[in-house]
Motif scaffolding. Structure first.
Motif, short mmCIF file in Angstrom:
data_model
loop_
_atom_site.label_atom_id
_atom_site.label_comp_id
_atom_site.label_asym_id
_atom_site.label_seq_id
_atom_site.Cartn_x
_atom_site.Cartn_y
_atom_site.Cartn_z
N VAL A 80 73.73 -7.31 16.95
CA VAL A 80 73.01 -6.16 17.51
C VAL A 80 71.85 -6.66 18.38
O VAL A 80 71.48 -7.83 18.32
CB VAL A 80 72.46 -5.25 16.39
N ASP A 81 71.30 -5.76 19.18
CA ASP A 81 70.12 -6.10 19.96
C ASP A 81 69.02 -6.57 19.01
O ASP A 81 68.82 -5.97 17.95
CB ASP A 81 69.62 -4.87 20.75
N GLY A 82 68.32 -7.61 19.39
CA GLY A 82 67.26 -8.13 18.53
C GLY A 82 67.76 -9.17 17.53
O GLY A 82 67.01 -9.64 16.68
N ALA A 102 71.23 -18.22 21.01
CA ALA A 102 71.37 -17.14 21.98
C ALA A 102 70.66 -15.90 21.42
O ALA A 102 71.04 -15.38 20.38
CB ALA A 102 72.84 -16.83 22.24
N TYR A 103 69.59 -15.50 22.10
CA TYR A 103 68.81 -14.33 21.70
C TYR A 103 69.35 -13.12 22.45
O TYR A 103 69.37 -13.12 23.68
CB TYR A 103 67.34 -14.51 22.10
N ARG A 104 69.76 -12.09 21.73
CA ARG A 104 70.24 -10.87 22.39
C ARG A 104 69.10 -9.85 22.45
O ARG A 104 68.70 -9.28 21.43
CB ARG A 104 71.43 -10.29 21.60
N TYR A 105 68.55 -9.65 23.64
CA TYR A 105 67.55 -8.59 23.83
C TYR A 105 68.28 -7.25 23.95
O TYR A 105 67.90 -6.27 23.35
CB TYR A 105 66.74 -8.82 25.11
N SER A 106 69.32 -7.25 24.81
CA SER A 106 70.17 -6.07 24.98
C SER A 106 71.49 -6.57 25.54
O SER A 106 71.62 -7.76 25.82
CB SER A 106 69.52 -5.08 25.97
N LYS A 107 72.45 -5.67 25.74
CA LYS A 107 73.75 -6.14 26.25
C LYS A 107 73.63 -6.64 27.69
O LYS A 107 74.52 -7.33 28.19
CB LYS A 107 74.83 -5.08 26.10
N ASP A 108 72.50 -6.33 28.33
CA ASP A 108 72.30 -6.76 29.72
C ASP A 108 71.29 -7.91 29.84
O ASP A 108 70.91 -8.30 30.94
CB ASP A 108 71.76 -5.59 30.56
N HIS A 109 70.83 -8.40 28.72
CA HIS A 109 69.72 -9.36 28.79
C HIS A 109 69.73 -10.33 27.59
O HIS A 109 69.64 -9.89 26.45
CB HIS A 109 68.40 -8.57 28.83
N TYR A 110 69.85 -11.60 27.90
CA TYR A 110 69.88 -12.64 26.85
C TYR A 110 68.91 -13.77 27.17
O TYR A 110 68.55 -14.01 28.33
CB TYR A 110 71.28 -13.25 26.75
N LEU A 111 68.50 -14.46 26.14
CA LEU A 111 67.71 -15.68 26.31
C LEU A 111 68.46 -16.81 25.59
O LEU A 111 68.82 -16.67 24.42
CB LEU A 111 66.31 -15.52 25.69
N GLU A 168 59.40 -7.04 8.96
CA GLU A 168 60.36 -6.34 9.83
C GLU A 168 61.28 -7.32 10.57
O GLU A 168 62.32 -6.91 11.08
CB GLU A 168 59.60 -5.52 10.89
N ILE A 169 60.86 -8.56 10.67
CA ILE A 169 61.70 -9.53 11.39
C ILE A 169 62.54 -10.30 10.37
O ILE A 169 62.05 -11.13 9.62
CB ILE A 169 60.85 -10.52 12.22
N GLU A 170 63.83 -9.96 10.34
CA GLU A 170 64.73 -10.62 9.39
C GLU A 170 65.16 -11.99 9.90
O GLU A 170 64.98 -12.30 11.07
CB GLU A 170 65.99 -9.76 9.20
N PHE A 171 65.78 -12.75 9.03
CA PHE A 171 66.30 -14.07 9.39
C PHE A 171 67.24 -13.95 10.60
O PHE A 171 68.11 -13.09 10.64
CB PHE A 171 67.04 -14.65 8.19
N PHE A 172 67.03 -14.78 11.56
CA PHE A 172 67.81 -14.80 12.80
C PHE A 172 67.73 -13.48 13.58
O PHE A 172 68.69 -13.05 14.21
CB PHE A 172 69.27 -15.25 12.56
#
Lengths: 366, 126
Positions: A80-82, A102-111, A168-172
């Motif tokens: 999912v995003d995040g 690979a960080y998923r910000y949204s389906k249009d944006h990755y880091l 609020e920030i879970e593992f990975f």
């Protein structure tokens, strides 16, 4: 050393007494107080790492998901995003170009967070292989600094300098625009030590402020700056691979024992998929195993592995492991020698020293 | 600042030599053990090995790397410090009290090429 690039935290390495060396072209501390106490501090309390040398590549656009799916072996459509995945970029033969997050910000944006020593190669690889996608690719490595805060007390320390509830920030998973010591940061619950902790990304200009805020607020918890030496022993004990050791263009993720990050069942094609599928079907001819030295000595990266004088493999990492307190290593060996309990020799300075295959889960905790 | 002991001889490879008659104790200097970091293993030569000056007589391993130790003078190994096999960290604790090998010198004129404490201090500061 004068040619090494300096991170935005270079002055902190000096201030905290780091023994600065050249690492992948960067001036970084191999140790501060000492490798073993630093290692121990991360296992029992908390440690702070300058990992600004790591590379960051942004992929944005309508086809960002398709593009990332084609580049990597893991599946960013399944998250999912995040959320974040650990993955490989492979070549056509299934060898590893790099391992990355690979960080998923949204389906249009990755880091994509890549290894320092591979930045140039990776960026070239990404650009050359993604021409068919409608995406914008930006190497932002030079603008971004990064620290990692790792250890059982990491959250306690970081919580003092942010108003974001870190529960609020879970593992990975990640959270963007987090205020850390007054600076805007990307915070993820990730790391490279086998401990709980966070990786924090921010603009170079905020580097010293964030570092000093964490050091100051972590005093009570016993925070210490940690060098590259302990970074390596920590990651090794936690069974995390290192590019250039367990992973390379000549070793596939399946041979390295990281098949769980290769999603052969994902619908979309990715570079190396056919080769990896074939290797899986035919069966591996060699594999990385963990081993413990039975005889005296310390196994090191590059030492040959033999049985009855015949070469059967090579050591990829070896140490007198600080927490495990054994002389252990990983070795890439022919498949018939990979069963637990199998004995072979590690050749230490021309002398065969007996070793035994053990589980790679060296660290039995939690 | 690393400790340097008066009355010993020193090599450019950071070994110290304490001469007693025709024999000498050899160890690594405080400067060397600082450079190495925590020592986790010391590989010793066999007693009765005959070695030339410049030969590797042992290997000192820190967590991070293995470093060869070079014999500063030619001779026969007459004793090795077996305590270091079980407790290599002794070299970190006191590198001058914890010698590594004892050698019977075969050419005492080689001692002239080594540095005294003052010269070694200057060498380390270069």
């Amino acid at each position: 050393m004068s040619e090494s690039r300096k991170t935005a935290l270079y002055n902190m390495h000096q201030k905290y007494g780091g023994k600065v060396v050249d690492y992948a072209g960067w001036a970084l501390s191999v140790q501060f107080e000492g490798l073993n106490p630093e290692h121990e501090n991360v296992r029992t309390k908390v440690g702070l790492f300058d990992v600004s040398h790591m590379g960051e590549v942004e992929i944005k656009g309508n086809q960002a998901t398709e593009c990332v799916q084609y580049l990597i072996t893991n599946d960013v459509e399944a998250i999912v995003d995040g959320q974040i995945v650990y993955t490989f970029m492979c070549n056509e033969n299934g060898g590893v170009v790099d391992d990355l997050l690979a960080y998923r910000y949204s389906k249009d944006h990755y880091l994509l967070v890549i290894n320092a020593s591979n930045i140039e190669k990776d960026v070239k690889w990404i650009l050359e292989n993604t021409k068919q996608f409608d995406v914008e690719i930006k190497n932002i490595s030079d603008d971004v600094s990064q620290v990692a805060i790792q250890g059982p007390l990491a959250q306690k320390v970081l919580q003092k300098v942010t108003d974001t509830n870190l529960d609020e920030i879970e593992f990975f998973h990640l959270k963007r625009d987090v205020n850390v010591a007054g600076a805007k940061c990307l915070v993820s619950r990730t790391g490279y030590t086998g401990e709980d902790g966070f990786e924090i990304y921010f603009d170079n200009k905020d580097a010293e402020t964030i570092w000093e805020a964490l050091m100051e607020n972590g005093k009570e918890e016993g925070i210490k700056p940690i060098g590259l030496g302990a970074r390596d022993t920590l990651r090794f004990e936690a069974t995390l691979p290192l590019y250039g050791n367990e992973l390379s263009a000549d070793i596939t993720p399946l041979e390295a024992g990281y098949g769980m990050f290769v999603k052969l069942k994902k619908e979309s094609d990715f570079i190396g998929k056919a080769a990896l599928a074939k290797q899986k079907e035919e069966g591996l001819k060699r594999k990385i195993v963990g081993f413990e030295l039975i005889g005296r000595g310390i196994p090191r990266h590059g030492y040959e592995v033999e049985v009855d004088g015949k070469k059967i493999g090579v050591v990829t990492t070896g140490y007198a492991a600080p927490t495990v307190k054994k002389n252990i290593g990983n070795a890439l060996v022919d498949i018939e020698y990979t069963e637990l309990g199998t004995e072979f020799d590690v050749v230490i300075r021309n002398k065969p020293v007996k070793a035994k295959v053990i589980s790679k889960r060296f660290l039995s905790k939690k | 600042m690393s400790k340097i002991v008066e009355g010993l001889l020193y090599s450019e490879d950071h070994e110290w030599i304490k001469v007693e008659g025709n024999e000498a104790y050899i160890g690594v200097t405080d400067h060397a053990q600082h450079q190495l970091g925590e020592i986790v293993y010391v590989e010793l030569p066999a007693v009765d090995d005959e070695l030339n000056a410049g030969d590797v007589f042992g290997v000192i391993e820190s967590v991070k790397a293995a470093s060869d130790s070079y014999l500063p003078v030619s001779g026969k190994i007459v004793a090795v410090n077996e305590d270091l096999e079980d407790n290599p960290g002794l070299v970190n604790e006191d590198p001058y009290a914890n010698w590594v090998v004892k050698v019977e010198l075969s050419d005492s004129s080689e001692l002239d090429k080594l540095m005294d404490a003052k010269q070694y201090e200057e060498f380390c500061n270069e």
